[in-house]
Enzyme design. Structure first.
Site, PDB file in Angstrom:
ATOM      1  N   ASP A  38      -4.849   4.681   0.389  1.00  0.00           N
ATOM      2  CA  ASP A  38      -4.175   4.368  -0.875  1.00  0.00           C
ATOM      3  C   ASP A  38      -2.952   3.475  -0.632  1.00  0.00           C
ATOM      4  OD1 ASP A  38      -3.728   4.424  -3.568  1.00  0.00           O
ATOM      5  OD2 ASP A  38      -2.971   6.476  -3.633  1.00  0.00           O
ATOM      6  N   GLY A  83      -2.489  -1.918  -3.493  1.00  0.00           N
ATOM      7  CA  GLY A  83      -1.916  -2.677  -4.610  1.00  0.00           C
ATOM      8  C   GLY A  83      -0.403  -2.756  -4.494  1.00  0.00           C
ATOM      9  N   ASN A 127     -13.065   3.773  -9.858  1.00  0.00           N
ATOM     10  CA  ASN A 127     -12.622   2.398  -9.573  1.00  0.00           C
ATOM     11  C   ASN A 127     -13.417   1.333 -10.348  1.00  0.00           C
ATOM     12  OD1 ASN A 127     -11.777   3.014  -6.067  1.00  0.00           O
ATOM     13  ND2 ASN A 127     -10.472   3.014  -7.875  1.00  0.00           N
ATOM     14  N   GLU A 158      -7.403  20.546   6.820  1.00  0.00           N
ATOM     15  CA  GLU A 158      -5.949  20.429   6.814  1.00  0.00           C
ATOM     16  C   GLU A 158      -5.635  19.130   6.073  1.00  0.00           C
ATOM     17  OE1 GLU A 158      -3.831  22.639   7.898  1.00  0.00           O
ATOM     18  OE2 GLU A 158      -5.377  23.937   8.732  1.00  0.00           O
TER      19      GLU A 158
HETATM   20  C1  FPP Z   1      -6.493   1.956  -2.736  1.00  0.00           C
HETATM   21  O1  FPP Z   1      -5.387   1.149  -2.988  1.00  0.00           O
HETATM   22  C2  FPP Z   1      -7.597   1.193  -2.187  1.00  0.00           C
HETATM   23  C3  FPP Z   1      -8.806   0.971  -2.775  1.00  0.00           C
HETATM   24  C4  FPP Z   1      -9.149   1.477  -4.107  1.00  0.00           C
HETATM   25  C5  FPP Z   1      -9.843   0.167  -2.157  1.00  0.00           C
HETATM   26  C6  FPP Z   1     -10.020   0.298  -0.668  1.00  0.00           C
HETATM   27  C7  FPP Z   1     -11.083  -0.644  -0.273  1.00  0.00           C
HETATM   28  C8  FPP Z   1     -10.993  -1.568   0.703  1.00  0.00           C
HETATM   29  C9  FPP Z   1      -9.852  -1.666   1.602  1.00  0.00           C
HETATM   30  C10 FPP Z   1     -12.041  -2.603   0.890  1.00  0.00           C
HETATM   31  C11 FPP Z   1     -13.422  -2.041   1.071  1.00  0.00           C
HETATM   32  C12 FPP Z   1     -14.021  -2.660   2.209  1.00  0.00           C
HETATM   33  C13 FPP Z   1     -14.713  -2.019   3.147  1.00  0.00           C
HETATM   34  C14 FPP Z   1     -15.203  -2.786   4.275  1.00  0.00           C
HETATM   35  C15 FPP Z   1     -15.025  -0.579   3.091  1.00  0.00           C
HETATM   36  P1  FPP Z   1      -4.943   0.888  -4.498  1.00  0.00           P
HETATM   37  O2  FPP Z   1      -5.534  -0.413  -4.920  1.00  0.00           O
HETATM   38  O3  FPP Z   1      -5.315   2.058  -5.343  1.00  0.00           O
HETATM   39  O4  FPP Z   1      -3.384   0.764  -4.322  1.00  0.00           O
HETATM   40  P2  FPP Z   1      -2.261   1.174  -5.358  1.00  0.00           P
HETATM   41  O5  FPP Z   1      -2.373   2.660  -5.552  1.00  0.00           O
HETATM   42  O6  FPP Z   1      -1.005   0.780  -4.648  1.00  0.00           O
HETATM   43  O7  FPP Z   1      -2.499   0.400  -6.603  1.00  0.00           O
END
Ligand code: FPP
Length: 250
Positions: A22, A25, A70, A209
């Protein structure tokens, strides 16, 4: 860092680590960039975490890459994430082979674009005999959806007299989850300071955990994984028993 590594007990490495990645963004926003910039920079963290986990002897690493929720993000971001998934899997395949990584996925992957489904199944097929670590990507995954799905499948078997209702137990439920081929989660990590499970592996993390860190996912490095494992090793896992029973190996 070397000192941290030396403090890790290699005989008590969590067998299955699950990570809620997480903060992509917020990481990007902090740099005055678009959210997608954060997702792109998340890849270094994924690679380094998988390499480190594998070197330490972790057998299963499961990463929450895309939740059922998402899908309601802006279309542009969803498309960017799908493209990132496709290009990363393609690019990393030779590395998965070289590093003996078995790739796996959980979730309702039939919802992914056809092109993503194709690379994913190709990578899963080509890496299926690799042994060092199983790297599972949760894609279009939601634990409640997974459990609903399992209940439907089990019910159908009950109706068809394939399963006796009295025989339904943990094991049968396990076998109908997306994670049927994975063990229970030992350590669940969430980055970015949020302290929630957010519909990730609800059944499988019953005795996990939980470890929360303020580090934003794109900044997560080797040392952060060491910290999480050291914290895990300093806890006593009792599975409902008393400390005395655990000490006496009961
Ligand atoms: C959370 O950060 C992240 C995600 C929802 C996406 C994670 C996915 C990837 C890194 C790419 C996928 C690629 C592969 C190869 C598996 P957020 O966007 O929710 O961050 P925020 O909470 O700060 O808005």
């Amino acid at each position: 860092m070397e000192e941290k590594l030396r403090s890790i007990n290699l005989h008590k490495i969590p067998n299955h680590i699950a990570i809620i990645m997480d903060g992509n963004g917020r990481w990007a926003k902090g740099k005055g960039m678009q959210r997608v910039f954060g997702h792109r920079n998340a890849l270094t963290a994924i690679r380094e975490t998988a390499d480190t986990a594998s070197e330490l002897g972790v057998q299963y690493l499961t990463m929450y890459a895309f939740s059922t929720e998402n899908w309601s993000r802006p279309k542009l971001e969803v498309n960017a994430l799908m493209n990132l998934l496709i290009s990363t899997l393609k690019k990393e395949l030779p590395e998965f082979m070289r590093k003996d990584v078995r790739v796996n996925s959980i979730g309702n992957v039939s919802q992914l674009p056809k092109s993503a489904q194709k690379v994913l199944s190709d990578v899963i097929e080509k890496t299926k005999n690799n042994k060092k670590i199983t790297l599972t990507f949760a894609l279009s995954y939601g634990a409640r959806e997974e459990i609903v799905n399992a209940i439907k499948n089990i019910s159908e078997k009950v109706v068809n007299n394939e399963i006796d209702i009295e025989k339904i137990n943990d094991k049968i439920i396990n076998n109908h989850l997306y994670t049927f081929n994975l063990p229970d989660v030992d350590l669940m990590i969430r980055t970015s300071g949020e302290q929630r499970i957010s519909n990730f592996l609800l059944w499988q993390a019953a005795y996990a955990e939980l470890y929360f860190t303020d580090v934003l996912w794109p900044d997560f490095r080797k040392e952060d994984l060491f910290d999480a494992i050291l914290d895990y090793q300093n806890r006593e896992r009792r599975f409902g028993k008393t400390s005395e029973q655990i000490d006496n190996n009961e």
